[in-house]
Write a protein that holds these residues in place. Structure first.
Motif, PDB file in Angstrom:
ATOM      1  N   LEU A   1       1.024  -1.226   0.177  1.00 45.51           N
ATOM      2  CA  LEU A   1      -0.148  -0.129  -0.010  1.00 45.51           C
ATOM      3  C   LEU A   1       0.892   1.237  -0.116  1.00 45.51           C
ATOM      4  N   VAL A   2       0.782   2.387  -0.945  1.00 46.97           N
ATOM      5  CA  VAL A   2       1.459   3.451  -1.018  1.00 46.97           C
ATOM      6  C   VAL A   2       0.660   4.699  -1.069  1.00 46.97           C
ATOM      7  N   GLU A   3       1.060   5.629  -0.601  1.00 47.91           N
ATOM      8  CA  GLU A   3       0.450   7.129  -0.747  1.00 47.91           C
ATOM      9  C   GLU A   3       0.807   7.872  -1.698  1.00 47.91           C
ATOM     10  N   ASP A   4       0.203   8.486  -2.534  1.00 47.73           N
ATOM     11  CA  ASP A   4       0.444   9.360  -3.489  1.00 47.73           C
ATOM     12  C   ASP A   4       0.780  10.768  -3.030  1.00 47.73           C
ATOM     13  N   LEU A   5       2.030  11.103  -2.989  1.00 45.57           N
ATOM     14  CA  LEU A   5       2.624  12.278  -2.517  1.00 45.57           C
ATOM     15  C   LEU A   5       2.462  13.470  -3.359  1.00 45.57           C
ATOM     16  N   LYS A   6       2.088  13.442  -4.701  1.00 44.64           N
ATOM     17  CA  LYS A   6       1.448  14.614  -5.283  1.00 44.64           C
ATOM     18  C   LYS A   6      -0.173  14.687  -5.166  1.00 44.64           C
ATOM     19  N   LEU A   7      -0.782  13.568  -4.892  1.00 46.33           N
ATOM     20  CA  LEU A   7      -2.262  13.634  -4.376  1.00 46.33           C
ATOM     21  C   LEU A   7      -2.261  13.092  -3.091  1.00 46.33           C
ATOM     22  N   PRO A   8      -2.100  13.992  -2.088  1.00 45.36           N
ATOM     23  CA  PRO A   8      -2.029  13.779  -0.457  1.00 45.36           C
ATOM     24  C   PRO A   8      -3.381  12.993  -0.145  1.00 45.36           C
ATOM     25  N   GLY A   9      -3.132  12.007   0.715  1.00 50.23           N
ATOM     26  CA  GLY A   9      -4.549  11.161   0.979  1.00 50.23           C
ATOM     27  C   GLY A   9      -4.843  10.143  -0.050  1.00 50.23           C
ATOM     28  N   LYS A  10      -4.294  10.111  -1.021  1.00 46.75           N
ATOM     29  CA  LYS A  10      -4.807   9.311  -2.041  1.00 46.75           C
ATOM     30  C   LYS A  10      -3.822   7.905  -2.044  1.00 46.75           C
ATOM     31  N   LEU A  11      -4.768   6.534  -2.057  1.00 41.21           N
ATOM     32  CA  LEU A  11      -3.750   5.481  -1.708  1.00 41.21           C
ATOM     33  C   LEU A  11      -3.900   4.613  -2.985  1.00 41.21           C
ATOM     34  N   TRP A  12      -2.755   4.153  -3.335  1.00 39.24           N
ATOM     35  CA  TRP A  12      -2.728   3.072  -4.554  1.00 39.24           C
ATOM     36  C   TRP A  12      -1.900   1.733  -3.993  1.00 39.24           C
ATOM     37  N   ALA A  13      -1.922   0.800  -4.700  1.00 34.99           N
ATOM     38  CA  ALA A  13      -1.521  -0.477  -4.409  1.00 34.99           C
ATOM     39  C   ALA A  13      -0.279  -0.650  -5.284  1.00 34.99           C
ATOM     40  N   ILE A  14       0.775  -1.071  -5.164  1.00 36.53           N
ATOM     41  CA  ILE A  14       2.023  -1.263  -5.993  1.00 36.53           C
ATOM     42  C   ILE A  14       2.515  -2.492  -6.034  1.00 36.53           C
ATOM     43  N   LYS A  15       2.480  -3.264  -7.060  1.00 33.26           N
ATOM     44  CA  LYS A  15       2.796  -4.548  -7.158  1.00 33.26           C
ATOM     45  C   LYS A  15       4.377  -4.768  -7.859  1.00 33.26           C
ATOM     46  N   GLU A  16       5.360  -5.397  -6.791  1.00 34.41           N
ATOM     47  CA  GLU A  16       6.708  -5.502  -7.285  1.00 34.41           C
ATOM     48  C   GLU A  16       6.915  -6.998  -7.669  1.00 34.41           C
ATOM     49  N   SER A  17       7.339  -6.996  -9.181  1.00 35.72           N
ATOM     50  CA  SER A  17       7.647  -8.563  -9.548  1.00 35.72           C
ATOM     51  C   SER A  17       8.781  -8.371 -10.070  1.00 35.72           C
ATOM     52  N   ILE A  18       9.674  -9.493 -10.229  1.00 32.93           N
ATOM     53  CA  ILE A  18      10.907  -9.698 -10.925  1.00 32.93           C
ATOM     54  C   ILE A  18      10.560 -10.832 -12.011  1.00 32.93           C
ATOM     55  N   SER A  19      11.591 -10.361 -13.001  1.00 35.27           N
ATOM     56  CA  SER A  19      11.225 -11.383 -14.100  1.00 35.27           C
ATOM     57  C   SER A  19      12.842 -11.537 -14.785  1.00 35.27           C
ATOM     58  N   ASP A  20      12.778 -12.402 -15.709  1.00 30.43           N
ATOM     59  CA  ASP A  20      13.967 -12.902 -16.535  1.00 30.43           C
ATOM     60  C   ASP A  20      14.214 -11.805 -17.534  1.00 30.43           C
ATOM     61  N   PRO A  21      15.489 -11.285 -17.940  1.00 36.29           N
ATOM     62  CA  PRO A  21      15.739 -10.367 -18.837  1.00 36.29           C
ATOM     63  C   PRO A  21      15.474 -10.767 -20.136  1.00 36.29           C
ATOM     64  N   LYS A  22      15.178 -11.826 -20.425  1.00 35.36           N
ATOM     65  CA  LYS A  22      14.544 -12.420 -21.736  1.00 35.36           C
ATOM     66  C   LYS A  22      13.123 -11.982 -21.896  1.00 35.36           C
ATOM     67  N   GLN A  23      12.413 -11.746 -20.657  1.00 35.71           N
ATOM     68  CA  GLN A  23      10.992 -11.254 -20.701  1.00 35.71           C
ATOM     69  C   GLN A  23      10.881  -9.841 -20.783  1.00 35.71           C
ATOM     70  N   HIS A  24      11.759  -9.118 -20.597  1.00 32.65           N
ATOM     71  CA  HIS A  24      11.501  -7.330 -20.291  1.00 32.65           C
ATOM     72  C   HIS A  24      10.616  -6.973 -21.544  1.00 32.65           C
ATOM     73  N   SER A  25      10.894  -7.203 -22.623  1.00 29.64           N
ATOM     74  CA  SER A  25      10.229  -6.548 -23.594  1.00 29.64           C
ATOM     75  C   SER A  25       8.538  -6.995 -23.689  1.00 29.64           C
ATOM     76  N   SER A  26       8.408  -8.303 -23.268  1.00 27.59           N
ATOM     77  CA  SER A  26       7.046  -8.694 -23.270  1.00 27.59           C
ATOM     78  C   SER A  26       6.261  -7.978 -21.938  1.00 27.59           C
ATOM     79  N   ILE A  27       7.111  -8.020 -21.155  1.00 30.85           N
ATOM     80  CA  ILE A  27       6.648  -7.315 -19.779  1.00 30.85           C
ATOM     81  C   ILE A  27       6.296  -5.973 -20.173  1.00 30.85           C
ATOM     82  N   ARG A  28       6.876  -5.250 -20.708  1.00 36.40           N
ATOM     83  CA  ARG A  28       6.570  -3.512 -21.139  1.00 36.40           C
ATOM     84  C   ARG A  28       5.267  -3.628 -22.024  1.00 36.40           C
TER      85      ARG A  28
END
Length: 494
Positions: free
Chosen positions: A33-60
């Motif tokens: 859970l994160v708070e948006d510092l540009k929109l004080p009080g607005k909460l977002w969820a941030i998903k952290e994932s890890i991938s193989d370098p070969k998959q980076h273009s498909s991830i984008r």
């Protein structure tokens, strides 16, 4: 989770998103859970994932595809941080208030109201139809109760697009076999390419799971015999067809299933809103949050007094401790276990005079309690400084600030009000234990509200005090439903 997270509380991502706390994790990801510092009080969820370098273009490419989606039952993807040198990727999306369908199901001990099961089917079919008719077609591939959120108004949202993929007409089978055992279709284990019918199988597995109290996710004669008697029988052939092993034997589209569901189950089972309890507890459970303007104001004492007042004939009450640093509930439990000749069960739940105490309770547990049978849930939040607990204060039906009546300490209240000025405060109540009338009038004038009250002396909050009962009755009458005057009687701690 094989890969450690790079995130921690207080870290700012991209100069904009400040990490508040972790709210989940999966096989290859962490969610914060994160708070948006540009929109004080607005909460977002941030998903952290890890991938193989070969998959980076498909991830984008997949991130851009998810950003393009727009449906009420899907979280919005509002920002994307491409893979860094270590392969860590970050998706910023809607923070969905609610509970997973899995936890909601367990909160009902496997007996979700039948009409809500029909609504679950209809809502999932609505979003699947959107994904399957999107250009390009998107297959979710991991429908399961833990990937479905139930909002406070019983609206469903799909979460975790970790293995969603585009349907490729020229491909004979999936390159990667992914899905959750028990809810995944046979073709996800290598027998073919997943398509729209794969998601329909997952839907059938969910419906069978809900309809058999969690016993079955695959069709069998025994599963048919375990089908709940209170559910419409017209659901049986629909679920059976959804769970056919060969894709060609299933329905061809979500819209086809939705149409059949509409002409069968929904005619047989008319929804009764009174039998479905939302996560806010309305109309069944009312939530009272108690928070101190500062330390030593009597927050826990007040929460206990309120709980036992409500339990004396007003209804079934749960008192929840969310002040993680307080030893109060543990000490109370030790006294209760000692008087009953026990040595402590190790459970976080114990009972005193008709009030269920829940010690050191997390947010997910609170939501499960709100889907239960309590008339009132009282939450002891400690002092207001921690932002995580303050969210519960804002959500409550009745929000109570406990403050000192001493003139030199009323600055605590003013500091709190000013520090939280961006939040609506119209429904807040202010309780001043042992305060004189001039202190009440002074604070009412400073805050420009009449919702400031003095509480009389009550040495033992577990015991009944006619004076305290009279004060709480006048305060809560018209605010909480079911409040009645009770005749005086005596009892002791048991």
């Amino acid at each position: 989770m094989d890969h450690p997270s790079k995130l921690h509380i207080g870290l700012t991502i991209g100069g904009r998103y400040e990490v508040i706390r972790k709210i989940g994790e999966g096989g290859m990801s962490h969610v914060y859970l994160v708070e948006d510092l540009k929109l004080p009080g607005k909460l977002w969820a941030i998903k952290e994932s890890i991938s193989d370098p070969k998959q980076h273009s498909s991830i984008r490419e997949e991130a851009q595809l998810l950003i393009s989606l727009s449906h009420a039952r899907l979280p919005r993807i509002v920002d994307f941080f491409p893979p860094d040198d270590d392969g860590y990727t970050y998706l910023v999306m809607d923070y969905i208030q609610g509970i997973t369908l899995e936890k909601y199901f367990h909160g009902y001990r496997g007996r979700i109201p039948g009409e809500f099961i029909v609504q679950i089917a209809d809502q999932l079919l609505e979003v699947l139809d959107y994904l399957h008719t999107h250009d390009p077609v998107i297959i979710f591939r991991d429908l399961k109760p833990s990937n479905i959120m139930v909002s406070e108004h019983l609206e469903l949202r799909l979460i975790d697009f970790g293995i969603a993929r585009n349907y490729k007409q020229e491909q004979s089978q999936d390159t990667v076999k992914l899905g959750t055992v028990g809810f995944a279709a046979p073709e996800q284990y290598g027998s073919g390419q997943s398509d729209a019918r794969t998601d329909l199988y997952g839907l059938g597995a969910i419906l069978l799971y809900l309809s058999t109290a969690g016993e079955y996710t695959e069709w069998s004669d025994q599963a048919a015999k375990s089908f709940r008697a209170d559910l419409p029988r017209s659901l049986v052939p629909i679920i059976r067809k959804l769970l056919q092993l060969r894709p060609e034997d299933r329905y061809v589209s979500a819209s086809q299933v939705r149409k059949e569901l509409g002409t069968a189950a929904r005619q047989e089972l008319a929804p009764d809103p009174k039998r479905i309890r939302g996560l806010t507890g309305k109309p069944g459970t009312q939530v009272i949050a108690v928070m101190g303007a500062g330390s030593g104001t009597g927050t826990t004492h007040t929460a206990i007094a309120i709980s036992h007042y409500l339990a004396r004939g007003q209804g079934k009450v749960a008192l929840i401790e969310m002040n993680v640093r307080s030893p109060a509930f543990r000490r109370i439990q030790q006294i209760v276990d000692g008087e009953r000749g026990g040595h402590g069960s190790g459970s976080r739940k114990f009972e005193v005079n008709g009030v269920d105490y829940w010690r050191q309770t997390a947010r997910a547990d609170v939501i499960m309690l709100l889907s239960g049978s309590y008339s009132y849930v009282v939450i002891d939040l400690g002092t207001y400084r921690e932002r995580e607990r303050f969210e519960e204060f804002l959500r409550a039906d009745v929000s109570i600030v406990v403050a000192s009546g001493a003139e030199w300490r009323q600055q605590d209240v003013m500091d709190m009000v000013r520090g939280l000025s961006r939040y609506p405060q119209q429904k807040w109540m202010y309780f001043l234990p042992l305060a004189q009338s001039d202190a009440v009038h002074r604070l009412r004038k400073q805050l420009n509200t009449t919702r400031v009250f003095s509480l009389p002396l009550q040495m033992d909050p577990f015991d009944q005090s006619e004076e305290m009962d009279r004060a709480l009755y006048h305060i809560f009458q018209g605010t909480l439903t079911g409040i009645q005057r009770r005749r005086k009687f005596r009892f002791g701690l048991s």
